[in-house]
Design an enzyme around this catalytic site. Sequence first.
Site, PDB file in Angstrom:
ATOM      1  N   GLY A  35      -2.816  36.196  -4.753  1.00 12.31           N
ATOM      2  CA  GLY A  35      -2.660  34.799  -5.131  1.00 12.31           C
ATOM      3  C   GLY A  35      -1.513  34.235  -4.313  1.00 12.31           C
ATOM      4  CG  ASN A  39      -0.296  36.790  -1.667  1.00 19.75           C
ATOM      5  OD1 ASN A  39      -0.430  37.745  -2.425  1.00 19.75           O
ATOM      6  ND2 ASN A  39      -1.318  36.143  -1.147  1.00 19.75           N
ATOM      7  CE1 TYR A 104      -9.604  32.050  -4.314  1.00 20.71           C
ATOM      8  CE2 TYR A 104     -11.092  30.699  -3.001  1.00 20.71           C
ATOM      9  CZ  TYR A 104      -9.893  31.367  -3.148  1.00 20.71           C
ATOM     10  OH  TYR A 104      -8.983  31.356  -2.116  1.00 20.71           O
ATOM     11  N   GLY A 252      -3.454  35.579   3.473  1.00 20.01           N
ATOM     12  CA  GLY A 252      -2.122  36.001   3.046  1.00 20.01           C
ATOM     13  C   GLY A 252      -1.042  35.795   4.086  1.00 20.01           C
ATOM     14  N   GLY A 254      -0.152  33.066   5.753  1.00 14.56           N
ATOM     15  CA  GLY A 254       0.632  31.862   5.505  1.00 14.56           C
ATOM     16  C   GLY A 254       1.614  32.037   4.361  1.00 14.56           C
ATOM     17  CG  ASP A 255       0.093  33.075   0.714  1.00 13.06           C
ATOM     18  OD1 ASP A 255       0.072  31.836   0.762  1.00 13.06           O
ATOM     19  OD2 ASP A 255      -0.887  33.764   0.366  1.00 13.06           O
TER      20      ASP A 255
END
Length: 315
Positions: A35, A39, A104, A252, A254-255
């Site tokens: 999520g 992250n 999702y 992930g 970008g997180d």
Amino acid sequence: MGVDVVGIGEPMVLVQPPAGGTLTTSPTFEVHVAGAELNTCAALSLLGRRAVLCTRLGDDAFADRVEHAAAALGVTLDAERDRTRQTGLFAKDALPDGARRVRYYRAGSAASALDVADAERALRHRPRAVLVSGLTAALGPGPERLVRHVAANAAAHGSRVVVDVNLRPALDPEGRAVRTLSAILPHTDLLLVGTDEAEPLFGTADPAEIVRRAGVREVVVKGGPGGCWWTVGDGTLHHQPSLATDVVDPVGAGDAFAGGYLATRLAGGAPGAAAWLGSRLAADVLAHTGDTAGLPDRASAAELLAEALRRDAVR
């Protein structure tokens, strides 16, 4: 020790085939917890920041799994349990060209019932920064109210507002995220936005125009293979090339970038140093399957942060 960052969002259980497999044909699956806000909080924790994730979970085995995963990542979980709703789930498919298709299963989830009371719960931690995203705003009318309330009231609690745009149009047919993020820009202290998601918000993918139209003092524009651009205060753009050499799984990254950037800034580092560390963490995550699998261990993360803080960079 005080709280550095509170992220508000939905952690979910992730089901995916091993690298090279598909959901349709793979005989086995990997199970993770992920999520966007979780992250980012995981990266912050590894870099020595105290990170709290504020959310809602179902009263089910998946919620237990989320709690165990958050603890293993060093993230403090502030979660209300909801016996009437389930914990969110998503699945990630590996395509032959290396891209990922995400499905999702989060409609009616516990986190979709987040609301203003949860915003107040998050702000009671009095973090140095509070992190919200378009993903959270898109979950429903309650989460939309939450994001607006946090942005309007964070300063009164001594907190900066960090917005990581994270638009997912397929999840948001009513356009809650764009509407909400546009409304909270005047309260935003740090904006992170990808060129691939800027058009709905700003009508342009040009980094200089994004900065001009956003009207936020500190802006980071992420351009994927093109690297990132940042500005603080005067609108002058500076560029950090991408450090990625191997792209296995883009989800992930970008997180991880957001966690590296924010941790450096909270540690007193300049934006250029923050952009370098964010890019380094993003490159590591890109090279691995799983949203947080490529993050460094604590010792390596401490060394990377120390290296970032030594760098000469533009403030």
